[in-house]
Motif scaffolding. Structure first.
Motif: not given
Length: 309
Positions: A189-211
């Motif tokens: 959650r933190a990494a995509p949020e930081v990039l988005w808040e700084l203005g980048a267009e974010v393409i997230p990957l590996g952001v669906s943890p299930n344990g």
């Protein structure tokens, strides 16, 4: 004293197998609590973060029981990157910080890493003393002095603000398309949020943890997934983190993985120019190549090689 528990990066092992059991986590919490409660201060705190492994719940609860049994108050951050624990331990005036993670290893592993009140890794001497206490009789706190546990819901946001604060004022990432692969781990959650808040267009990957899927075909140990996504989307950059987000692999706009030595050389060169390179020295492992050493020598930068493992 011969070490039985601590390795080069805390205590690690297969979850629910010695030494990574709930019983050992309880003892480690009590030992660390006793070690950091040596002075007479009335308030003692520990900050605990974790990644997304299923076993993190078990170890978090056991550590909490151990720490509170010695009178330590426990602040639970939940899933946050390892650097967040290092940053928030001193800012929250804690005596000790703990990260529950096995980094880039499979989901079946886990680990416990301690940070001192300054937010840095403990000294070998401190780890040896905690290990000695684990195998000794630890006197618990009086019943009226048992510690409390509290979940800190905004721990991730505090870390995000600290990270954003390192970015130059007046600059943004607008116009930059970034693939960010979080390995289904602590930074999901933190990494995509930081990039988005700084203005980048974010393409997230590996952001669906299930344990169970941390580092599984994604992240810094498997950058091919991010490289493919870059080529599919025409992204400008790829960033691959590991399970606890304390290491990074960078990928260029063509999908090629950048060499780590080249990245270190670029940072060292820039920081030397800015007068920020302490001792005009770059510390790297013995695995760094001869090209890095020659590049730095040409710029009068000292390369200090350290052993691995």
């Amino acid at each position: 004293m011969t070490r039985k528990l601590f390795g080069t990066d805390g205590v690690r092992g297969r979850a629910n197998t010695d030494p990574m059991t709930a019983e050992m986590a309880l003892k480690l919490g009590a030992a660390a609590g006793r070690y950091f409660r040596r002075d007479q201060s009335p308030v003692h705190r520990v900050v605990i973060g974790k990644d997304t492994r299923l076993s993190g719940y078990m170890i978090e609860n056991a550590l909490t029981a151990g720490f509170t049994s010695t009178g330590m108050n426990v602040l639970l951050l939940g899933p946050v990157p390892t650097p967040a624990v290092g940053l928030l331990t001193p800012s929250m005036r804690a005596d000790v910080g703990v990260m529950i993670s096995a980094s880039h290893n499979p989901a079946t592993d886990n680990g416990i890493k301690f940070f001192g009140p300054d937010g840095f890794k403990l000294s070998d001497e401190a780890e040896q003393e905690i290990e000695r206490l684990v195998f000794s009789d630890i006197t618990p706190a009086q019943s009226e002095n048992i510690g409390r546990a509290k979940r800190i819901d905004d721990g991730r946001f505090r870390y995000i603000e600290r990270v954003k604060g390192t970015f130059p004022q007046g600059r943004t990432l607008e116009g930059l398309k970034v693939v960010i692969d979080c390995a289904n781990g602590a930074a999901y959650r933190a990494a995509p949020e930081v990039l988005w808040e700084l203005g980048a267009e974010v393409i997230p990957l590996g952001v669906s943890p299930n344990g169970f899927n941390i580092n599984d075909g994604v992240g810094s140990t498997a950058p091919g997934a991010a490289a493919a996504r870059i080529r599919e989307t025409g992204a400008d950059l790829g960033i691959c983190l590991d399970g606890d987000a304390d290491r990074v692999i960078l990928i260029d706009e063509t999908g090629e993985v950048a060499d780590g030595d080249q990245i270190m050389a670029l940072f060292a060169d820039r920081w030397a120019e800015e007068g920020r390179l302490k001792g005009h020295t770059l510390a790297a492992t013995v695995m760094s190549n001869l090209g890095l050493e020659r590049y730095l020598n040409d710029r009068s930068i000292v390369l200090h090689r350290t052993p691995v493992g």
